[in-house]
Scaffold this motif. Structure first.
Motif, PDB file in Angstrom:
ATOM      1  N   PHE A  15      43.853  40.811  48.747  1.00  0.00           N
ATOM      2  CA  PHE A  15      44.347  42.186  48.906  1.00  0.00           C
ATOM      3  C   PHE A  15      43.344  43.196  48.372  1.00  0.00           C
ATOM      4  O   PHE A  15      43.215  44.296  48.899  1.00  0.00           O
ATOM      5  CB  PHE A  15      45.700  42.361  48.210  1.00  0.00           C
ATOM      6  N   CYS A  16      42.645  42.808  47.334  1.00  0.00           N
ATOM      7  CA  CYS A  16      41.635  43.714  46.785  1.00  0.00           C
ATOM      8  C   CYS A  16      40.563  43.992  47.838  1.00  0.00           C
ATOM      9  O   CYS A  16      40.154  45.139  48.049  1.00  0.00           O
ATOM     10  CB  CYS A  16      41.035  43.082  45.539  1.00  0.00           C
ATOM     11  N   GLU A  17      40.149  42.943  48.525  1.00  0.00           N
ATOM     12  CA  GLU A  17      39.152  43.133  49.579  1.00  0.00           C
ATOM     13  C   GLU A  17      39.716  43.996  50.707  1.00  0.00           C
ATOM     14  O   GLU A  17      39.048  44.891  51.225  1.00  0.00           O
ATOM     15  CB  GLU A  17      38.709  41.787  50.171  1.00  0.00           C
ATOM     16  N   LEU A  18      40.939  43.681  51.094  1.00  0.00           N
ATOM     17  CA  LEU A  18      41.534  44.426  52.202  1.00  0.00           C
ATOM     18  C   LEU A  18      41.719  45.899  51.829  1.00  0.00           C
ATOM     19  O   LEU A  18      41.413  46.797  52.606  1.00  0.00           O
ATOM     20  CB  LEU A  18      42.889  43.813  52.580  1.00  0.00           C
ATOM     21  N   GLY A  75      34.109  31.376  50.263  1.00  0.00           N
ATOM     22  CA  GLY A  75      33.980  32.567  51.101  1.00  0.00           C
ATOM     23  C   GLY A  75      33.823  33.845  50.292  1.00  0.00           C
ATOM     24  O   GLY A  75      34.273  34.897  50.702  1.00  0.00           O
ATOM     25  N   GLY A  76      33.207  33.729  49.123  1.00  0.00           N
ATOM     26  CA  GLY A  76      32.973  34.920  48.315  1.00  0.00           C
ATOM     27  C   GLY A  76      34.124  35.271  47.395  1.00  0.00           C
ATOM     28  O   GLY A  76      34.038  36.229  46.632  1.00  0.00           O
ATOM     29  N   GLN A  77      35.211  34.482  47.476  1.00  0.00           N
ATOM     30  CA  GLN A  77      36.349  34.732  46.594  1.00  0.00           C
ATOM     31  C   GLN A  77      36.357  33.733  45.444  1.00  0.00           C
ATOM     32  O   GLN A  77      36.117  32.539  45.661  1.00  0.00           O
ATOM     33  CB  GLN A  77      37.660  34.581  47.382  1.00  0.00           C
ATOM     34  N   VAL A  78      36.675  34.228  44.282  1.00  0.00           N
ATOM     35  CA  VAL A  78      36.781  33.328  43.130  1.00  0.00           C
ATOM     36  C   VAL A  78      38.085  32.559  43.252  1.00  0.00           C
ATOM     37  O   VAL A  78      39.154  33.140  43.376  1.00  0.00           O
ATOM     38  CB  VAL A  78      36.785  34.116  41.816  1.00  0.00           C
ATOM     39  N   VAL A 109      41.710  32.955  54.817  1.00  0.00           N
ATOM     40  CA  VAL A 109      42.415  33.900  55.673  1.00  0.00           C
ATOM     41  C   VAL A 109      41.690  35.254  55.711  1.00  0.00           C
ATOM     42  O   VAL A 109      41.624  35.916  56.736  1.00  0.00           O
ATOM     43  CB  VAL A 109      43.870  34.056  55.166  1.00  0.00           C
ATOM     44  N   LEU A 110      41.117  35.624  54.579  1.00  0.00           N
ATOM     45  CA  LEU A 110      40.420  36.909  54.515  1.00  0.00           C
ATOM     46  C   LEU A 110      39.343  37.004  55.599  1.00  0.00           C
ATOM     47  O   LEU A 110      39.258  37.992  56.333  1.00  0.00           O
ATOM     48  CB  LEU A 110      39.799  37.087  53.132  1.00  0.00           C
ATOM     49  N   ARG A 111      38.549  35.957  55.694  1.00  0.00           N
ATOM     50  CA  ARG A 111      37.473  35.978  56.681  1.00  0.00           C
ATOM     51  C   ARG A 111      38.040  35.986  58.096  1.00  0.00           C
ATOM     52  O   ARG A 111      37.539  36.655  58.992  1.00  0.00           O
ATOM     53  CB  ARG A 111      36.570  34.750  56.446  1.00  0.00           C
TER      54      ARG A 111
END
Lengths: 976, 165
Positions: free
Chosen positions: A215-218, B125-128, A178-180
């Motif tokens: 959430f950390c990325e966002l 996708g770069g997430q652990v 979902v992040l991407r």
């Protein structure tokens, strides 16, 4: 027979393993060097095979071919963009192995410019809906690596479904994907955000970990929007026992706390608790980092962090030591004490075998530098530099240079010491910081008047050392040394020696540009010597002009007399070499006033008296030396050198003429107006001793606009356009600009000199005129007054001490402080931008202002720019959304007021419903939008993030309203 | 976010390359060469960090670890914890060890696909995503079982088709 070749292929096809074996064989045969012809022929042969096999109708053959190609692509950088379609074809295979191969190839090789990527949409959708979790997971993996806006848009519904999957295995992958998707298709936030938030309360650690990661990325991109989620994060911070989750939550809080100070008060205790209790170094370090970066107002926490950092520093593990030093560097600006307490470890780390640790320690040492200890620290560091490898040595030198020059040398009190340190650095064997040292030598020479004698002294020491000429790294420094020696030749104790140094044979090792500086300096020295020879009284008078303006005037009147008297005297060889004797006859020749003055002068300027060497023979000797050295270079192919050599030779002609003219009685020549050469030397000397100074950043602004020049409008436009660019440049390289201007000045004066060589009084006067006008471009003269007195008293005092011993020093000192006034008498030129304190402060203030602007700009950009970017990637309707967002933000602080909140919510709801009608992409949008007004959430600032609430609430409207009611007070309560 | 995972041997030959944001493959190899240039100059007992701002941008960090003949390299940004990344690397290696029973460089060379699927279970996708090596190993085994199963199924029709002819 159509199946024939394909069948043969499948039977005799090389497998991936065969390919790898073949590659290894060829590599071994070809030795270690990769990419040898043999192995590359093998690779290209294999690719040919792949090209044939991949067209096969047999899935197995095709799969193997694609596997080989993927392998070659990934590890041997072979192009496989041509096989994109095959990858897509295989991904639709029912055989898992083929599907996997297809997806792997796609995820490794596809990018947004792959044109067939859209063909994958259908297959991805199918696999996302598949009952086999591994197929779903394949599709998710692929989607997360090759996602495009189109794919994101088309597959958002599937993702939304998967976010509710009952298999944790799938769910967490969907969350990460979902992040991407959010990044590429922000509208999907409206659909999926609510589900993400719900999952924050999930019991499965894996899922919470994935969510917190997202959430950390966002929050990294735009923290403000996630402030409303602080209660959830807080709960995780307190409850969770999983280090991965805690680290991510800490990272989120590190972003949120600076936005909301009240939040800091709440989280600081749990964070300290974790820091005290945890055994995991990673978590401990994250706690420390959060504290030193975001919670610096909480003194107890900082103290605890400092303690823990100390533990890190004493660890044997170099990783922990390195991170500890990093944390210490982060804490340094706020609590220098923490650094000083660990001084010992830091200094010891300077000699650590690990480069990382050394560099970090160096940074810390530089952070400790202050006015009081700068000399001591630099001493220690130079010793380290002498012992260490070239890279670190230069790192040390570089950081000394940058630290000491910071803010116009604010830490430096004793400039004599610093200048001699610069000279010392030039002699450090690995020194490659020539350019920086060059800049600083010249810069200090121009800015700090009092230090010039020492600059010249250091310059001399560098110039006369022939060994240095062989080291190309310090040519730049030599260039600076030559420049200061020429520019401030009046402080030189022995011009003859200087001239020899400038013309020594090994100078042919210098690059032409530096050589040109050498020759130009020789020109200045020669001009000065000639001037001194022709007008000794004036030269002396100039140097003591501050003692009495009258002296100068007196000498001007008497100049012709004294010149004749003097020259006559000089023609007697014996006396010439005794400086004391030199002036005796003058006294006789000059008038009563003059006599007295000269006897004063003699004592006052014994430094200059040394130039009494400049008897005729001596000058002739110098002229001959210069000529014999430079004459052959007149034909140099380097324009710069040729040009300057010609200048010098021209000057020599003049001097020669004059020296021979001396034999003829002076009076007559004077009458006939043939004393031109003398005059020209004087004019040239005057021109050369014009002071070059640093130019204020705002100098351009102070240039009065000439009448009839209509530039203003255009320029103000330019300002608007360039303003942003110029500011960063100035703050980081603030000295760069002035210098480039100075260079212009130098060239101008060069031209001038050149033209002055032609004995045309007309052009001379024109050029003087020009120079006068040019002077406008410098600071106004108001600053000038401050110059002599303001300069650091400490410096003067220390000088005074030395002075007591040596008369020479006294002379030098007085002369030093007197020199400034030498020029001003000629004309009130504002060029004299010496670095006086007033000016410096002025500039500093300016810089800090600029910096603050920059910072606030950056903050604005981070807060609003990102949103702008995000919203611009949406459709144009989103303009409204960003408006709404900013309004919402504006309202946030007031939210504790329930009335305003509800009003706001209602308003938002209305707006939303209006906006949503415009949107076209969702199928069910229009019927949902009508309900949306009621359920519009206040949960997040982002319209994007709030939307999904709306959407869901439209489905579960009943509790949606309750949510709104329940949630909105929660946040302010928490924050308070 | 993790930007890249790279495994290379002590000769600088890449064994596993996975970038989580698209990079042209030539660029990838250029980066790998630059990293190797720094790595091979470092002693054994020093810290596991390299400054890579010039290669990957201002925010980037890199940790590496040597296992026998292999360098394991993780590149990531400020959203990840350096020490946690070292732990994750440990998880990855442990998983490889479980899947290949005393993993060595050859296993990684010859099991290109499997190593990728293991890595994909850990990082997406770069997430652990998963930090439990047993879980990862289990998933990886399931995948290879499915692959083998599929293979045996497909071989039969192709051969029978041939014998019928």
């Amino acid at each position: 027979m159509a199946g024939g070749p394909s069948l043969m292929d499948s039977l005799f096809q090389r497998s991936l393993e065969d390919l790898i074996k073949g590659l290894r064989l060829h590599n071994l045969a070809a030795g270690t060097a990769a990419g040898t012809p043999e192995s590359s022929t093998f690779v290209s042969k294999s690719i040919d095979e792949v090209r044939r096999e991949i067209k096969s109708t047999d899935q197995q053959t095709k799969t193997t071919a694609l596997q080989k190609l993927t392998y070659l692509h990934s590890l041997y950088a072979i192009d496989m963009s041509w096989a994109a379609f095959h990858a897509i074809e295989l991904s639709s295979s029912t055989i898992f192995n083929s599907k996997r191969t297809g997806y792997l190839a796609a995820s490794i090789s596809f990018n947004s410019s792959t044109d067939v990527i859209l063909l994958l949409t259908h297959q991805l959708r199918k696999d996302l809906n598949s009952g086999n979790p591994h197929e779903v997971s394949l599709a998710l993996q692929t989607l997360s690596s090759i996602c495009t806006p189109d794919l994101a848009r088309d597959l958002t519904p599937e993702l939304f479904t998967l976010l509710n999957s009952n298999k944790g295995f799938i769910k967490k992958k969907a969350i990460a994907t979902v992040l991407r998707v959010f990044e590429l298709y922000p509208d999907s936030v409206r659909v999926c955000f609510k589900r993400l938030v719900e999952n924050l309360e999930n019991a499965d650690v894996g899922i919470v970990s994935a969510i917190v990661g997202v959430f950390c990325e966002l929050a990294n991109k735009e923290p403000r929007s996630y402030l409303p989620l602080a209660p959830e994060f807080y709960r995780i911070l307190v409850d969770s026992r999983n280090n991965w989750v805690l680290i991510k939550v800490l990272k989120i809080f590190a972003k949120l706390v600076p936005l909301e100070p009240r939040l800091g008060k709440r989280v600081v205790e749990p964070i300290c608790e974790h820091l005290r209790r945890t055994g995991a170094k990673s978590l401990a370090f994250e706690c420390i980092r959060t504290i030193v970066c975001s919670l610096t107002q909480h003194e107890l926490a900082v103290k605890l962090a400092a303690e823990k950092i100390r533990e890190f520093l004493t660890e044997d593990d170099p990783n922990l030591k390195y991170l500890g030093l990093q944390a210490l560097a982060a804490i340094a600006p706020k609590s220098l004490n923490a650094v000083v307490e660990n001084k010992e470890v830091v200094i010891k780390s300077l000699s650590d075998e690990d480069v990382n640790i050394k560099f970090e320690a160096l940074r810390l040492v530089m952070a400790m530098v202050s006015e009081d200890n700068v000399a001591e620290i630099c001493r220690v560091l130079i010793n380290y530099a002498l012992k260490s490898d070239p890279e670190f040595c230069n790192e040390i030198l570089g950081s000394i240079l940058s630290t000491c020059s910071r803010n116009y040398y604010e830490t430096i009190v004793d400039f004599d010491w610093y200048v001699s340190l610069l000279g010392e650095m030039a002699r450090v064997p690995h020194c490659q910081k020539g350019e920086e040292i060059e800049n600083q030598l010249v810069d200090i020479g121009m800015r700090v008047r009092d230090v010039r004698p020492e600059v010249v002294h250091v310059g001399r020491d560098l110039l006369i050392d022939p060994a240095l000429l062989g080291n190309s790294f310090i040519h730049r420094i030599l260039s600076a040394a030559a420049w200061v020696s020429g520019e401030y030749v009046e402080f030189c104790k022995n011009p003859f020696e200087l001239m020899e140094a400038l013309l020594q044979p090994r100078t042919n090792l210098l690059p032409p540009s530096v050589r040109a500086v050498y020759i130009q300096s020789a020109f200045k020295v020669l001009t000065f010597s000639a001037y001194f020879y022709f007008y000794p009284e004036e030269a002396l008078a100039a140097s003591i002009s501050e003692v009495g303006e009258s002296v100068h005037n007196g000498w001007c009147e008497q100049s012709s007399d004294s010149v004749s008297g003097q020259t006559v005297t000089f023609s007697e060889p014996d006396e010439g070499f005794n400086p004391r004797m030199l002036h005796q006859p003058q006294k006789d020749a000059s008038g009563n006033d003059g006599k007295k003055m000269i006897s004063d002068l003699e004592q006052v300027s014994s430094c200059s008296v040394k130039m009494g060497h400049f008897t005729k023979d001596c000058l002739v000797g110098m002229v001959n030396l210069v000529e014999s050295t430079l004459r052959p270079m007149a034909g140099s192919h380097e324009v710069e050198i040729q040009d300057r050599v010609k200048n010098v030779l021209g000057l020599i002609e003049l001097i020669r003429q004059e020296i021979h003219g001396c034999l003829v009685p002076k009076e007559e020549e004077n009458d006939r107006g043939e004393l031109k050469a003398c005059e020209i030397v004087r004019v040239m000397h005057n021109a050369l001793s014009e002071e070059l100074g640093p130019v204020s950043l705002s100098a351009q602004g102070r240039v009065p606009l000439p009448d009839g020049l209509e530039l203003k409008e255009n320029l103000s436009d330019l300002e608007a356009i360039c303003g942003d660019f110029r500011i960063p440049v100035l703050s980081s390289f603030s000295l760069e600009k002035p210098r480039s201007l100075e260079k212009d000045v130098v060239t101008v004066s060069d031209q001038q000199n050149e033209e002055e060589c032609e004995p045309s009084s007309e052009s001379t006067s024109l050029l003087t005129e020009h120079r006068k006008r040019h002077g406008i471009y410098y600071l106004p003269s108001e600053k000038k007054e401050k110059v002599p007195n303001d300069y650091p008293p400490a410096n003067d005092l220390s000088m005074q001490d030395k002075v007591n011993d040596e008369a020479d020093y006294l002379v030098k000192l007085t002369e030093k402080s007197l020199v400034p006034k030498k020029k001003p008498i000629a004309k009130p030129r504002p060029v004299v931008v010496k670095l006086d304190d007033g000016d410096r402060i002025h500039i500093n203030e300016k810089l800090t202002e600029l910096k603050e602007d920059l910072i606030s700009d950056a903050v604005q950009e981070v807060l609003l720019g990102n949103q702008a970017v995000a919203s611009s990637s949406r459709t144009d309707k989103s303009d409204k959304s960003s408006n709404r967002r900013s309004r919402k933000e504006a309202f946030r602080p007031l939210e504790s007021n329930a009335d305003s909140t509800t009003v706001e919510i209602a308003e938002l709801g209305n707006k939303n419903s209006r906006r949503i009608k415009h949107r076209t992409h969702g199928k069910e949008r229009s019927h949902r939008s009508s309900k949306k007004a009621t359920g519009e959430s206040d949960r997040s600032d982002r319209p994007s993030s709030s939307h999904p609430h709306g959407k869901h609430k439209s489905r579960q409207r009943a509790d949606g309203m309750e949510n709104v009611a329940a949630e909105s007070p929660v946040i302010p309560d928490f924050l308070l | 976010m993790i930007k890249a995972v790279i495994v290379m041997n002590d000769q600088g030959k890449p064994r596993l390359v996975k970038f989580y944001s698209f990079q042209a493959v030539e660029k990838q190899h250029e980066l790998i060469r630059s990293i190797y240039g720094v790595l091979c100059s470092r002693a054994n007992n020093v810290s596991n960090f390299i400054k890579v701002d010039s290669l990957f941008g201002p925010d980037a960090r890199l940790v590496y670890k040597t296992f026998a003949t292999l360098y394991f390299i993780f590149v990531f940004d400020s959203s990840e914890n350096e020490l946690a990344m070292l732990d994750l690397m440990q998880v990855f290696v442990e998983t490889l060890d479980k899947c290949f029973h005393n993993v060595c460089e050859l296993d990684i060379i010859f099991n290109f696909n499997k190593v990728h699927s293991i890595l994909d279970e850990i990082i997406l996708g770069g997430q652990v995503l998963e930090t439990n090596s047993s879980e990862v190993a289990k998933a990886a085994e399931e995948i290879s079982k499915m692959e083998k199963h599929a293979n045996s199924v497909t071989l039969v029709p192709s051969i029978s088709g041939w014998s019928n002819r």
